[in-house]
Design a protein around this motif. Structure first.
Motif, short mmCIF file in Angstrom:
data_model
loop_
_atom_site.label_atom_id
_atom_site.label_comp_id
_atom_site.label_asym_id
_atom_site.label_seq_id
_atom_site.Cartn_x
_atom_site.Cartn_y
_atom_site.Cartn_z
N PRO A 322 0.80 -1.23 0.00
CA PRO A 322 0.00 0.00 0.00
C PRO A 322 0.84 1.28 0.00
CG PRO A 322 -0.20 -1.18 2.09
CD PRO A 322 0.47 -2.10 1.14
N ALA A 323 2.02 1.26 0.60
CA ALA A 323 2.88 2.44 0.58
C ALA A 323 3.35 2.73 -0.84
CB ALA A 323 4.07 2.25 1.50
N VAL A 324 3.68 1.68 -1.59
CA VAL A 324 4.06 1.85 -3.00
C VAL A 324 2.87 2.35 -3.81
CG1 VAL A 324 4.84 0.63 -5.08
CG2 VAL A 324 5.85 0.08 -2.85
N LEU A 325 1.70 1.79 -3.55
CA LEU A 325 0.49 2.21 -4.25
C LEU A 325 0.21 3.69 -4.01
CD1 LEU A 325 -2.04 1.44 -5.88
CD2 LEU A 325 -3.12 0.76 -3.72
N GLU A 326 0.33 4.13 -2.77
CA GLU A 326 0.08 5.54 -2.44
C GLU A 326 1.06 6.46 -3.18
OE1 GLU A 326 -0.56 8.31 1.52
OE2 GLU A 326 0.67 6.50 1.68
N ALA A 327 2.33 6.09 -3.17
CA ALA A 327 3.34 6.92 -3.83
C ALA A 327 3.09 7.00 -5.33
CB ALA A 327 4.74 6.36 -3.55
N GLU A 328 2.72 5.88 -5.94
CA GLU A 328 2.49 5.86 -7.38
C GLU A 328 1.24 6.64 -7.77
OE1 GLU A 328 4.42 4.85 -9.87
OE2 GLU A 328 5.95 4.48 -8.35
N VAL A 329 0.20 6.53 -6.97
CA VAL A 329 -1.02 7.30 -7.26
C VAL A 329 -0.73 8.79 -7.21
CG1 VAL A 329 -3.28 7.95 -6.33
CG2 VAL A 329 -2.69 5.53 -6.58
N LYS A 330 -0.03 9.23 -6.19
CA LYS A 330 0.29 10.66 -6.08
C LYS A 330 1.17 11.11 -7.23
CE LYS A 330 -0.21 11.20 -1.07
NZ LYS A 330 0.45 11.53 0.21
N ARG A 331 2.13 10.27 -7.61
CA ARG A 331 3.02 10.64 -8.71
C ARG A 331 2.27 10.74 -10.03
NH1 ARG A 331 5.58 8.33 -12.81
NH2 ARG A 331 4.75 6.25 -12.32
N VAL A 332 1.43 9.75 -10.31
CA VAL A 332 0.71 9.73 -11.57
C VAL A 332 -0.30 10.87 -11.66
CG1 VAL A 332 -0.98 8.42 -12.92
CG2 VAL A 332 1.04 7.27 -12.01
N VAL A 333 -1.03 11.12 -10.59
CA VAL A 333 -2.00 12.22 -10.61
C VAL A 333 -1.29 13.55 -10.85
CG1 VAL A 333 -3.64 13.55 -9.21
CG2 VAL A 333 -3.72 11.06 -9.19
N ALA A 334 -0.18 13.77 -10.16
CA ALA A 334 0.58 15.02 -10.34
C ALA A 334 1.11 15.13 -11.76
CB ALA A 334 1.71 15.09 -9.33
N LEU A 335 1.67 14.04 -12.29
CA LEU A 335 2.27 14.06 -13.62
C LEU A 335 1.23 14.32 -14.70
CD1 LEU A 335 4.68 13.56 -15.52
CD2 LEU A 335 4.10 11.12 -15.45
N GLU A 336 0.12 13.57 -14.67
CA GLU A 336 -0.90 13.72 -15.70
C GLU A 336 -1.59 15.08 -15.60
OE1 GLU A 336 -1.29 11.55 -18.24
OE2 GLU A 336 0.44 10.59 -17.31
N SER A 337 -1.72 15.60 -14.38
CA SER A 337 -2.31 16.93 -14.21
C SER A 337 -1.40 18.01 -14.78
CB SER A 337 -2.57 17.20 -12.72
OG SER A 337 -3.51 16.29 -12.19
N THR A 338 -0.11 17.90 -14.49
CA THR A 338 0.85 18.88 -14.99
C THR A 338 0.86 18.95 -16.51
OG1 THR A 338 2.25 18.58 -13.04
CG2 THR A 338 3.29 19.55 -14.98
N LYS A 339 0.68 17.81 -17.15
CA LYS A 339 0.69 17.77 -18.62
C LYS A 339 -0.39 18.67 -19.23
CE LYS A 339 2.48 13.05 -19.19
NZ LYS A 339 2.13 11.67 -19.64
N VAL A 340 -1.49 18.89 -18.51
CA VAL A 340 -2.59 19.71 -19.05
C VAL A 340 -2.74 21.02 -18.28
CG1 VAL A 340 -3.83 17.77 -20.04
CG2 VAL A 340 -4.27 18.39 -17.67
N GLY A 341 -1.67 21.41 -17.59
CA GLY A 341 -1.67 22.70 -16.92
C GLY A 341 -2.49 22.76 -15.64
N VAL A 342 -2.66 21.62 -14.98
CA VAL A 342 -3.45 21.55 -13.76
C VAL A 342 -2.52 21.24 -12.58
CG1 VAL A 342 -5.27 20.28 -12.54
CG2 VAL A 342 -5.52 20.80 -14.97
N VAL A 343 -2.77 21.90 -11.46
CA VAL A 343 -2.03 21.64 -10.22
C VAL A 343 -2.88 20.73 -9.34
CG1 VAL A 343 -1.03 22.62 -8.13
CG2 VAL A 343 -0.80 23.82 -10.32
#
Length: 367
Positions: A322-343
């Motif tokens: 679950p710690a890996v899952l949490e880190a990956e979810v936060k990373r992916v959400v931040a990355l995909e959001s940044t791609k479209v100009g979203v924080v």
């Protein structure tokens, strides 16, 4: 007056929330008042927000399964009774939970017989994992202990509902029906799609029946059950999405789901369910999900929204740490959001493995 208590079970990703939403509309069209109780191992449940966004009165039992929070379940129903005076209560248990006849249905029938009229217990069959499990194939990243839970859920059902038939071809539907009938003889098998409504009249008719239902007490090994549940990493998280310009909420949810599915496959963790809901400040919403490692992301409820601000809730149930899952979810959400100009600013996050079930009540014989 007694309240009709309708609980619909099924594994993670089987389609319980969509089914309850359709059942709620069915009862409302009959002029009945409806309340809903959802259940999860943690707070911030996509299902609760999805059903509330549909205008339903919803209470939530977080922290453990209904069986381990039985008094909380009754208390949440009491809150709905006080506020809404419902004719029907719809209950959605945790998708990794089983032994619900002995720990929920029988106690309700015995301790609250004058208050609740308990409907037959229907369990939704999830084809994407169920076909592999009933064929005795390798169940992806799931161990035999998780498959044990899946089968026990079906074993205690008054009726098994093969859901998502709109996603299957006739040959697959026939094979599933045959396998279920062979392995669970004597249990009625229905075919339905909560999404399209196909076969739904038969399910509603079944749930309206009265008689000797909810009596299948399982012979169950709680050690295997607990270890099967603990195999899953569990994550509930919320984030605030902001942008200087309007952004496509549906597209962002779809890209996040797609990338999370790829990450989980790369890490070797079978997906039991990934769910996202995005909501603007006017309570319009979009819902997307992935229900296994070999199924594509699906925007089950598109919104068409282009907000500057929105709230995001992520629920992930994957067979990885679950710690890996949490880190990956936060990373992916931040990355995909940044791609479209979203924080993306995360507000809350809970990651865990479910603890050992300790039921409040467990009946060894049906009353």
């Amino acid at each position: 007056m007694t309240v009709r208590f309708v609980m619909v079970g099924g594994f993670l990703g089987a389609g319980k929330t969509t089914t309850l939403g359709r059942l709620a509309r069915h009862y409302q069209q009959q002029g009945k008042r409806v309340g809903v109780v959802t259940n999860d191992q943690a707070h911030d449940l996509v299902d609760t927000n999805t059903l509330r966004a549909q205008g339903l009165s919803v209470e939530e039992v977080p922290g453990a399964c209904f069986c381990c929070r039985f008094d909380d379940l009754v208390g949440r129903v009491g809150s709905l009774e006080a506020a809404e005076r419902p004719d029907v209560i719809l209950a959605e248990p945790v998708g990794s939970c089983t032994d619900l006849v002995a720990t929920v249905i029988q106690p309700l029938k015995d301790l609250y017989s004058g208050r609740f009229e308990v409907a037959p217990y229907a369990v939704l069959f999830k084809p994407s994992h169920g076909l592999r499990i009933l064929r005795n194939q390798a169940a992806g990243g799931f161990s035999p202990k998780a498959a044990y839970i899946f089968k026990k859920q079906l074993e205690e059902a008054d009726a098994i509902v093969i859901n998502r038939i709109d996603e299957l071809d006739p040959v697959q539907i026939d094979e599933l029906s045959r396998l279920v009938a062979q392995q669970f003889p004597g249990t009625p098998v229905l075919r339905a799609s909560a999404t399209s409504g196909a076969g739904f009249d038969a399910l509603a008719e079944l749930l309206d029946q009265t008689g000797a239902f909810g009596r299948k007490i399982l012979d169950i090994d709680y050690d295997i059950y607990a270890e099967g549940e603990a195999e899953l990493g569990w994550l509930n998280a919320t984030a605030r999405l902001t942008s200087d310009e309007p952004f496509d909420l549906d597209a962002l949810l779809t890209s996040v789901l797609g990338e999370l599915a790829v990450v989980c496959r790369t890490l070797g963790g079978e997906v039991a369910h990934l769910k996202l809901i995005g909501m603007d400040d006017a309570s319009a919403f979009a819902v997307g999900n992935v229900i296994s490692s070999d199924t594509a992301p699906k925007l089950s409820l598109p919104s068409g929204l282009r907000p500057r601000e929105a709230d995001l809730i992520v629920n992930a149930r994957v067979a990885i740490d679950p710690a890996v899952l949490e880190a990956e979810v936060k990373r992916v959400v931040a990355l995909e959001s940044t791609k479209v100009g979203v924080v993306a600013e995360f507000r809350t996050s809970q990651s865990l493995r479910p603890g050992r079930p300790v039921p409040t009540h467990r009946y060894s014989e049906a009353k």
